[in-house]
Design a protein around this motif. Structure first.
Motif, PDB file in Angstrom:
ATOM      1  N   ASP A  42       1.673  49.806  19.648  1.00  5.34           N
ATOM      2  CA  ASP A  42       1.360  49.718  21.070  1.00  5.34           C
ATOM      3  C   ASP A  42       0.654  48.395  21.326  1.00  5.34           C
ATOM      4  OD1 ASP A  42      -1.497  50.064  20.592  1.00  5.34           O
ATOM      5  OD2 ASP A  42      -1.087  52.202  20.364  1.00  5.34           O
ATOM      6  N   ILE A  43       0.359  48.168  22.561  1.00  6.70           N
ATOM      7  CA  ILE A  43      -0.221  46.890  22.964  1.00  6.70           C
ATOM      8  C   ILE A  43      -1.561  46.618  22.258  1.00  6.70           C
ATOM      9  CG2 ILE A  43      -1.423  47.745  25.016  1.00  6.70           C
ATOM     10  CD1 ILE A  43      -0.293  45.195  26.443  1.00  6.70           C
ATOM     11  N   CYS A  44      -2.261  47.692  21.865  1.00  4.96           N
ATOM     12  CA  CYS A  44      -3.549  47.528  21.184  1.00  4.96           C
ATOM     13  C   CYS A  44      -3.397  47.295  19.679  1.00  4.96           C
ATOM     14  CB  CYS A  44      -4.426  48.757  21.423  1.00  4.96           C
ATOM     15  SG  CYS A  44      -4.866  49.002  23.154  1.00  4.96           S
ATOM     16  N   SER A  45      -2.356  47.840  19.066  1.00  7.79           N
ATOM     17  CA  SER A  45      -2.214  47.761  17.607  1.00  7.79           C
ATOM     18  C   SER A  45      -1.243  46.685  17.120  1.00  7.79           C
ATOM     19  CB  SER A  45      -1.760  49.116  17.050  1.00  7.79           C
ATOM     20  OG  SER A  45      -0.465  49.447  17.532  1.00  7.79           O
ATOM     21  N   ASP A  48      -2.563  43.709  14.962  1.00  7.17           N
ATOM     22  CA  ASP A  48      -2.960  44.053  13.597  1.00  7.17           C
ATOM     23  C   ASP A  48      -1.751  44.340  12.705  1.00  7.17           C
ATOM     24  OD1 ASP A  48      -5.677  43.733  14.078  1.00  7.17           O
ATOM     25  OD2 ASP A  48      -5.945  45.831  14.660  1.00  7.17           O
ATOM     26  N   GLY A  69       3.306  50.208  26.029  1.00  7.26           N
ATOM     27  CA  GLY A  69       2.403  49.405  26.849  1.00  7.26           C
ATOM     28  C   GLY A  69       2.941  48.030  27.202  1.00  7.26           C
ATOM     29  N   ASN A  83      -0.871  36.315  21.866  1.00  8.85           N
ATOM     30  CA  ASN A  83      -1.862  37.242  21.322  1.00  8.85           C
ATOM     31  C   ASN A  83      -1.539  37.805  19.944  1.00  8.85           C
ATOM     32  OD1 ASN A  83      -3.839  37.584  23.691  1.00  8.85           O
ATOM     33  ND2 ASN A  83      -1.817  37.790  24.627  1.00  8.85           N
ATOM     34  N   THR A  84      -0.425  37.395  19.363  1.00 10.94           N
ATOM     35  CA  THR A  84      -0.087  37.832  18.001  1.00 10.94           C
ATOM     36  C   THR A  84       0.485  36.634  17.251  1.00 10.94           C
ATOM     37  OG1 THR A  84       2.259  38.419  18.274  1.00 10.94           O
ATOM     38  CG2 THR A  84       0.638  40.085  18.966  1.00 10.94           C
TER      39      THR A  84
END
Length: 189
Positions: A42-45, A48, A69, A83-84
């Motif tokens: 998802d957008i949060c994980s 990582d 997301g 962001n990644t």
């Protein structure tokens, strides 16, 4: 076409497609796997997940259609780029391929070959969208893959239902440049 992506696929035509953290952990331990298709998160994980793949020395390709997301719009590609550390994207949406190419990300345009209309769609779109690779699913169709590879210039990845050495060899012998699979045994071939 992205040389690093092409070289990685040439070194090992088996691409690990991961759909959970356990898959991710397993494929990162396999030295021979060079490219990983991320089919979850998802957008949060996602940052990582990509970081773990990059730390293992592999190319990280995010299937943007499957990341919870992220919207199916070009802004999602900008988000991934900014962001990644993702190397590229996989999608069924031609507009997202165009945006990713503008941002110098590697691209895989995925097609589900359900019927002859879906097959013909590849030819229609190949002149307007220029992905680095196309992925066709299911990949266990050697006759269809052979015909497709003889008719288009974009390298083909066969994915979906690639479950054993026979299906890997069938797809590669038919002209596919690589195969993608979620099957851990296939990753070890």
């Amino acid at each position: 076409m992205g040389r690093e992506f092409w070289n990685a696929v040439e070194e090992n035509p088996i691409i690990a497609a991961v759909k959970c953290m356990d898959d991710l952990e397993q494929c990162c331990k396999l030295e021979d796997i060079r490219v990983v298709f991320i089919l979850f998160g998802d957008i949060c994980s996602i940052g990582d997940i990509v970081k773990k793949i990059k730390a293992a020395g592999k190319l990280a390709m995010v299937h943007v259609d499957l990341i919870v997301g992220l919207s199916p719009r070009e802004i999602a590609i900008e988000y991934l780029k900014n962001n990644t550390d993702a190397d590229g994207i996989i999608t069924t949406k031609p507009a997202l391929i165009k945006k990713a190419k503008e941002l110098s990300l590697y691209t895989v345009l995925r097609y589900f070959l359900l019927d002859s209309m879906a097959y013909e769609n590849i030819f229609t779109q190949q002149h307007t969208v220029h992905p680095d690779f196309i992925e066709v699913l299911p990949g266990a169709m050697p006759k269809v893959i052979q015909k497709l590879c003889s008719e288009i210039k974009v390298p083909v990845i066969a994915g979906g239902l690639i479950i054993d050495k026979e299906s890997v060899m069938g797809a590669l012998s038919a002209g596919a440049t690589a195969v993608s699979s979620t099957n851990h045994n296939v990753w070890k071939l």
